[in-house]
Design a protein around this motif. Structure first.
Motif, PDB file in Angstrom:
ATOM      1  N   GLY A 159       0.813  -1.216   0.000  1.00  0.00           N
ATOM      2  CA  GLY A 159       0.000   0.000   0.000  1.00  0.00           C
ATOM      3  C   GLY A 159       0.838   1.253   0.000  1.00  0.00           C
ATOM      4  N   ASN A 160       1.869   1.303   0.832  1.00  0.00           N
ATOM      5  CA  ASN A 160       2.719   2.498   0.886  1.00  0.00           C
ATOM      6  C   ASN A 160       3.485   2.703  -0.422  1.00  0.00           C
ATOM      7  OD1 ASN A 160       2.043   3.343   3.484  1.00  0.00           O
ATOM      8  ND2 ASN A 160       3.568   1.995   4.435  1.00  0.00           N
ATOM      9  N   VAL A 161       4.007   1.604  -0.970  1.00  0.00           N
ATOM     10  CA  VAL A 161       4.756   1.739  -2.223  1.00  0.00           C
ATOM     11  C   VAL A 161       3.828   2.167  -3.357  1.00  0.00           C
ATOM     12  CG1 VAL A 161       6.170   0.538  -3.923  1.00  0.00           C
ATOM     13  CG2 VAL A 161       6.486   0.067  -1.482  1.00  0.00           C
ATOM     14  N   ALA A 162       2.638   1.573  -3.417  1.00  0.00           N
ATOM     15  CA  ALA A 162       1.701   1.925  -4.494  1.00  0.00           C
ATOM     16  C   ALA A 162       1.259   3.382  -4.373  1.00  0.00           C
ATOM     17  CB  ALA A 162       0.492   1.004  -4.458  1.00  0.00           C
ATOM     18  N   ARG A 163       1.022   3.850  -3.145  1.00  0.00           N
ATOM     19  CA  ARG A 163       0.616   5.251  -2.968  1.00  0.00           C
ATOM     20  C   ARG A 163       1.743   6.198  -3.354  1.00  0.00           C
ATOM     21  NH1 ARG A 163      -2.410   2.951   1.235  1.00  0.00           N
ATOM     22  NH2 ARG A 163      -0.658   3.027   2.713  1.00  0.00           N
ATOM     23  N   THR A 164       2.975   5.833  -3.041  1.00  0.00           N
ATOM     24  CA  THR A 164       4.111   6.667  -3.449  1.00  0.00           C
ATOM     25  C   THR A 164       4.223   6.709  -4.967  1.00  0.00           C
ATOM     26  OG1 THR A 164       5.325   6.175  -1.413  1.00  0.00           O
ATOM     27  CG2 THR A 164       6.613   6.945  -3.303  1.00  0.00           C
ATOM     28  N   ALA A 165       4.029   5.562  -5.609  1.00  0.00           N
ATOM     29  CA  ALA A 165       4.081   5.513  -7.073  1.00  0.00           C
ATOM     30  C   ALA A 165       3.028   6.428  -7.682  1.00  0.00           C
ATOM     31  CB  ALA A 165       3.886   4.080  -7.553  1.00  0.00           C
ATOM     32  N   GLN A 166       1.832   6.410  -7.116  1.00  0.00           N
ATOM     33  CA  GLN A 166       0.773   7.274  -7.639  1.00  0.00           C
ATOM     34  C   GLN A 166       1.067   8.742  -7.361  1.00  0.00           C
ATOM     35  OE1 GLN A 166      -3.266   5.876  -6.646  1.00  0.00           O
ATOM     36  NE2 GLN A 166      -2.397   3.825  -6.332  1.00  0.00           N
ATOM     37  N   ALA A 167       1.638   9.031  -6.198  1.00  0.00           N
ATOM     38  CA  ALA A 167       1.998  10.418  -5.890  1.00  0.00           C
ATOM     39  C   ALA A 167       3.046  10.936  -6.865  1.00  0.00           C
ATOM     40  CB  ALA A 167       2.515  10.519  -4.458  1.00  0.00           C
ATOM     41  N   LEU A 168       3.913  10.039  -7.335  1.00  0.00           N
ATOM     42  CA  LEU A 168       4.929  10.432  -8.321  1.00  0.00           C
ATOM     43  C   LEU A 168       4.356  10.591  -9.719  1.00  0.00           C
ATOM     44  CD1 LEU A 168       7.860   8.127  -7.138  1.00  0.00           C
ATOM     45  CD2 LEU A 168       7.735  10.621  -6.919  1.00  0.00           C
ATOM     46  N   GLY A 169       3.101  10.188  -9.920  1.00  0.00           N
ATOM     47  CA  GLY A 169       2.451  10.394 -11.214  1.00  0.00           C
ATOM     48  C   GLY A 169       2.177   9.135 -12.004  1.00  0.00           C
ATOM     49  N   LEU A 170       2.456   7.945 -11.445  1.00  0.00           N
ATOM     50  CA  LEU A 170       2.151   6.714 -12.166  1.00  0.00           C
ATOM     51  C   LEU A 170       0.668   6.399 -12.023  1.00  0.00           C
ATOM     52  CD1 LEU A 170       5.230   4.456 -11.307  1.00  0.00           C
ATOM     53  CD2 LEU A 170       4.969   6.188 -13.085  1.00  0.00           C
ATOM     54  N   ARG A 171       0.060   5.984 -13.107  1.00  0.00           N
ATOM     55  CA  ARG A 171      -1.369   5.706 -13.093  1.00  0.00           C
ATOM     56  C   ARG A 171      -1.653   4.412 -12.319  1.00  0.00           C
ATOM     57  NH1 ARG A 171      -1.327   7.574 -18.848  1.00  0.00           N
ATOM     58  NH2 ARG A 171      -2.509   9.515 -18.915  1.00  0.00           N
ATOM     59  N   PRO A 172      -2.701   4.409 -11.514  1.00  0.00           N
ATOM     60  CA  PRO A 172      -3.033   3.187 -10.763  1.00  0.00           C
ATOM     61  C   PRO A 172      -3.235   1.974 -11.664  1.00  0.00           C
ATOM     62  CG  PRO A 172      -4.291   5.053  -9.936  1.00  0.00           C
ATOM     63  CD  PRO A 172      -3.587   5.531 -11.171  1.00  0.00           C
ATOM     64  N   SER A 173      -3.803   2.200 -12.852  1.00  0.00           N
ATOM     65  CA  SER A 173      -4.070   1.076 -13.750  1.00  0.00           C
ATOM     66  C   SER A 173      -2.800   0.432 -14.277  1.00  0.00           C
ATOM     67  CB  SER A 173      -4.930   1.539 -14.926  1.00  0.00           C
ATOM     68  OG  SER A 173      -4.256   2.564 -15.654  1.00  0.00           O
ATOM     69  N   SER A 174      -1.681   1.142 -14.195  1.00  0.00           N
ATOM     70  CA  SER A 174      -0.425   0.594 -14.705  1.00  0.00           C
ATOM     71  C   SER A 174       0.358  -0.178 -13.650  1.00  0.00           C
ATOM     72  CB  SER A 174       0.459   1.710 -15.273  1.00  0.00           C
ATOM     73  OG  SER A 174       0.954   2.540 -14.231  1.00  0.00           O
ATOM     74  N   LEU A 175      -0.113  -0.149 -12.413  1.00  0.00           N
ATOM     75  CA  LEU A 175       0.609  -0.807 -11.324  1.00  0.00           C
ATOM     76  C   LEU A 175       0.202  -2.273 -11.229  1.00  0.00           C
ATOM     77  CD1 LEU A 175       0.460   1.976  -8.581  1.00  0.00           C
ATOM     78  CD2 LEU A 175       2.241   1.551 -10.291  1.00  0.00           C
ATOM     79  N   ALA A 176       1.199  -3.114 -11.022  1.00  0.00           N
ATOM     80  CA  ALA A 176       0.951  -4.550 -10.931  1.00  0.00           C
ATOM     81  C   ALA A 176       0.274  -4.894  -9.610  1.00  0.00           C
ATOM     82  CB  ALA A 176       2.253  -5.318 -11.080  1.00  0.00           C
ATOM     83  N   ALA A 177      -0.335  -6.068  -9.572  1.00  0.00           N
ATOM     84  CA  ALA A 177      -0.960  -6.566  -8.350  1.00  0.00           C
ATOM     85  C   ALA A 177       0.124  -6.898  -7.325  1.00  0.00           C
ATOM     86  CB  ALA A 177      -1.798  -7.797  -8.667  1.00  0.00           C
ATOM     87  N   PRO A 178      -0.278  -7.021  -6.051  1.00  0.00           N
ATOM     88  CA  PRO A 178       0.717  -7.336  -5.016  1.00  0.00           C
ATOM     89  C   PRO A 178       1.460  -8.636  -5.313  1.00  0.00           C
ATOM     90  CG  PRO A 178      -1.351  -6.653  -4.014  1.00  0.00           C
ATOM     91  CD  PRO A 178      -1.629  -6.806  -5.481  1.00  0.00           C
ATOM     92  N   SER A 179       2.769  -8.564  -5.273  1.00  0.00           N
ATOM     93  CA  SER A 179       3.647  -9.721  -5.423  1.00  0.00           C
ATOM     94  C   SER A 179       5.051  -9.265  -5.094  1.00  0.00           C
ATOM     95  CB  SER A 179       3.589 -10.275  -6.843  1.00  0.00           C
ATOM     96  OG  SER A 179       4.279  -9.419  -7.736  1.00  0.00           O
ATOM     97  N   ALA A 180       5.924 -10.198  -4.887  1.00  0.00           N
ATOM     98  CA  ALA A 180       7.309  -9.823  -4.631  1.00  0.00           C
ATOM     99  C   ALA A 180       7.905  -9.124  -5.842  1.00  0.00           C
ATOM    100  CB  ALA A 180       8.113 -11.068  -4.260  1.00  0.00           C
ATOM    101  N   GLY A 181       7.491  -9.536  -7.049  1.00  0.00           N
ATOM    102  CA  GLY A 181       8.016  -8.921  -8.263  1.00  0.00           C
ATOM    103  C   GLY A 181       7.597  -7.485  -8.452  1.00  0.00           C
TER     104      GLY A 181
END
Length: 771
Positions: A530-552
């Motif tokens: 959750g924290n990493v995904a929120r940071t990614a979105q704050a940096l401007g990455l679209r939520p739809s482009s983010l992968a599902a939770p996994s180690a990768g």
């Protein structure tokens, strides 16, 4: 009285008396003679008739003269014809209506502009952009009036002499002449068609005399200038100004206007005045004549005319028919259209197809050319598709963003629509970003901290924090459970690096520089999805482009576009201020600016000290890590390489304080749109982001920033002491503490500690080898 008695005429039942003589010596009236049937050779005499209303054929004449009408008859016939004609014209005038404009005259094209205001491209079925009369310089308007219809402001809309010329021409079998007045030409262009028929000409004349009741002269002149065909596929004076002189109509002068007024006369010939000597000679003659006419009607003085003559013929620019959306132009237009439609729901495919939009973009013409040249140069140097089949389907995408504003300055989407490549590689989603995602994980860790032990509070993390960098490590989640991998024989994920080198516990800074995976996968799990995904979105990455939770996820299974990755790194360059990448600055429709296209305001995405520390770490990637080829730029820069599992893509994303640019390399067969391995491309056993992508980035940035002084990044603020992963050796030689994976010091095996809980099943993850 006379002694002779007058006998009444006698009639005989059988006809005249014997011998065929009449009963009296006096000749009977011509109308009373009755021819006898037995009298050969004599014309039969008519029976008595009353007086005729029209003596035609004429009784008093014989032979051909009987068929020649008298003067009185001719005058009567002329009067009748005139009356009938006047009645017919009156009826036609009374019943004719001004039709709706032709649908084609309402069509315009859309014009796209570079950031410097020059035309980038046009699209649409008709090359026309309507303008108001006020936009056309007064002297240019008079160029057309002088050439086409000097009495425009005083005549009733038709020219009787012109009509007579047209009638004579038709009578002689020639083609029907077009309307000679500006009003007639406007009516023909706007309401009728171009057919050369008498009926069309008659309607043109009638509507031309009627149009003045509903339109002013200025409205008619404006419509005329917007509907004339000038050649070079240009309809209307605005399109003509662009096609011939690459200028907006407002910047035309008398001389250029005179040429355009001449071009209306013979557009198919004058459009080649740049290359055809015959066309050039005729164009010069007509241009000179228009200027002479301007003197004759008092709009130019002889001295002004002489100055234009001395300046010479205003030769139009070189014309390349059918150039279209070639090279990067198609991708730029596609990107701008998409932005416009996403920011104004009223702008649809249908409204864009009707045209009339002027779309001003952020694209820098020079930087776009630099980027295309850099890609082409590196492809020539490194790829050999003629002799190495694996090089044939290699694709490149790239994007360049202004960190302070978010303006998209350049993109490279592929070889171009003209090469049947319609997918924009700079704006496509579907290519994993690999290790270029690690800075996002680091930023999230610096901001939110990491849960290093189950149930504990997050601990502060700094670039100096140490994590286990060995290959083949098992990964735990925040609850202390091992992450599962159904593909592994043990059922547990064993995260791999690119090499089996045993790094031991290394700092996050060094792990970033050398692109070691295991520390960042474990760090990501400790920080939390959750924290990493929120940071990614704050940096401007679209939520739809983010992968599902996994180690990768933490080492780049997400698929943001090159534009968005450039924008995310631009946030680091701007000390944590995030400006959403945008491509359009202004949209004008039919002369009116549309709301909703104000530049996005930068917002705080990261604290400045965190962004600056990430930049400081990424500077080390270029200084002593996997991105050393970027040192050839010769300027202060930061960046990160990225390569994904099975070498399906290779990235380099880097920036200076002035410019952030991302480059991606991948293989995809157009007939089978799925990513293929890059192994063997360019003759390399393995293709990393630090190779071909970094070369493209470096060559482009060198050209784009040529002549500009070096600008340093701000010095990063100290973040204090950060925590290490459990198991890091104590500074004291005799001290040791068990790690999460069972390590006691650097040499302890990572699997010695008991498993705190059962393995947790996670979204399928491959053992990524990302650099």
């Amino acid at each position: 009285m006379s002694g002779h008695r007058r006998r009444p005429p006698q009639r005989f039942p059988g006809g005249p008396r014997a011998g065929g003589h009449l009963a009296t010596g006096r000749r009977a009236a011509r109308g009373d003679q009755i021819p006898g049937p037995d009298v050969p050779g004599r014309a039969r005499q008519r029976a008595p008739q009353g007086k005729r209303r029209i003596d035609y054929p004429r009784r008093a004449r014989t032979g051909p003269r009987r068929w020649l009408p008298s003067v009185r008859q001719l005058l009567a016939l002329l009067a009748l014809f005139s009356g009938v004609s006047a009645a017919a014209v009156g009826y036609a005038y009374a019943t004719v209506t001004i039709p709706d404009p032709n649908p084609t005259t309402l069509l315009q094209n859309n014009v796209y502009y570079w950031s410097d205001g020059t035309v980038l491209a046009t699209d649409g079925s008709v090359n026309r952009q309507n303008v108001t009369l006020a936009q056309v310089p007064a002297d240019v308007r008079w160029d057309f009036i002088a050439a086409e219809n000097a009495s425009f402001y005083t005549d009733p809309g038709i020219d009787p002499q012109g009509i007579l010329r047209a009638v004579v021409d038709m009578a002689e079998g020639g083609s029907v002449q077009s309307g000679s007045t500006i009003t007639q030409q406007f009516v023909k262009n706007t309401y009728l068609d171009q057919s050369q028929t008498v009926s069309r000409k008659l309607r043109e004349l009638l509507i031309s005399t009627k149009i003045g009741a509903v339109m002013t002269k200025d409205q008619i002149l404006q419509g005329y200038l917007n509907t004339c065909f000038f050649g070079r596929q240009a309809n209307g004076i605005q399109a003509a100004a662009r096609m011939y002189y690459d200028l907006p109509v407002e910047k035309l002068d008398v001389s250029r206007g005179a040429f355009l007024a001449a071009a209306v006369n013979e557009p198919s010939l004058f459009q080649r005045a740049d290359s055809d000597p015959v066309a050039r000679k005729k164009a010069e003659a007509r241009w000179s004549w228009v200027l002479d006419r301007m003197v004759e009607i008092g709009r130019l003085t002889p001295q002004q005319r002489a100055r234009y003559a001395a300046a010479g013929f205003p030769a139009p620019k070189k014309w390349t028919p059918g150039s279209g959306l070639t090279g990067e132009t198609g991708y730029l237009v596609q990107l701008a259209r998409s932005y416009v439609q996403s920011h104004d729901p009223n702008i649809t495919d249908g409204s864009l197809s009707r045209g009339g939009y002027q779309i001003h973009t952020t694209f820098d013409r020079k930087k776009t050319a630099h980027l295309a040249r850099a890609v082409a140069a590196v492809r020539r140097q490194r790829l050999d598709p003629a002799h190495r089949p694996v090089d044939r389907d290699v694709q490149v995408g790239a994007a360049s963003v202004d960190p302070s504003t978010g303006r998209i300055l350049a993109v490279y989407g592929g070889p171009g629509f003209d090469h049947n490549h319609f997918s924009d590689n700079a704006d496509t989603s579907g290519v994993p970003v690999g290790s270029t995602f690690k800075p996002v994980v680091l930023a999230a860790a610096l901001q939110h901290g990491a849960v290093l032990r189950p149930g504990a509070s997050p601990k502060p993390i700094t670039p100096a924090s140490k994590f286990d960098g060995d290959d083949g490590l098992k990964i735990k989640d925040q609850q202390g459970n091992y992450v599962a991998d159904p593909k592994d024989p043990t059922g547990l994920l064993h995260q791999h690096n690119d090499t089996p080198q045993r790094w031991g516990y290394i700092s996050l800074r060094k792990a970033m520089e050398q692109s070691v995976n295991t520390p960042y996968v474990q760090l990501g799990e400790d920080v939390g999805y959750g924290n990493v995904a929120r940071t990614a979105q704050a940096l401007g990455l679209r939520p739809s482009s983010l992968a599902a939770p996994s180690a990768g996820f933490y080492i780049g299974t997400s698929t943001p576009s090159a534009i968005r990755m450039a924008g995310a790194y631009a946030t680091f360059a701007a000390e944590g201020m995030q400006a959403t990448p945008y491509s359009v600055t202004k949209v004008v429709h039919n002369g009116s600016p549309l709301p909703g296209f104000t530049a996005p305001a930068p917002v705080r995405a990261l604290p400045a000290e965190i962004a600056d520390n990430v930049t400081d770490v990424l500077r080390g990637v270029i200084a002593r890590g996997t991105g050393t080829k970027a040192q050839a730029l010769g300027l202060t820069a930061a960046g990160k390489t990225g390569t994904t599992d099975d070498f399906k893509s290779a990235w380099f994303v880097g920036y200076t304080p002035r410019l952030a640019t991302s480059v991606v390399l991948f293989r995809e067969d157009p007939a089978h749109p799925q990513l293929q391995s890059l192994i063997g491309v360019g003759g390399l056993r393995k293709v990393f982001g630090g190779d071909i992508p970094t070369e493209i980035w470096t060559q482009y940035m060198r050209d784009a920033l040529a002549g500009l002084p070096d600008v340093p990044f701000p010095a990063p603020a100290p973040l204090g002491r950060g925590a290490d992963e459990p198991g890091v050796p104590s500074p004291s030689p005799s001290a040791s503490r068990p790690g999460r994976g069972g390590k006691t010091g650097k040499k302890s095996p990572s699997t010695a500690a008991p498993t705190p809980g059962a393995p947790v099943n996670r979204t399928k993850c491959h053992a990524h080898k990302c650099r």
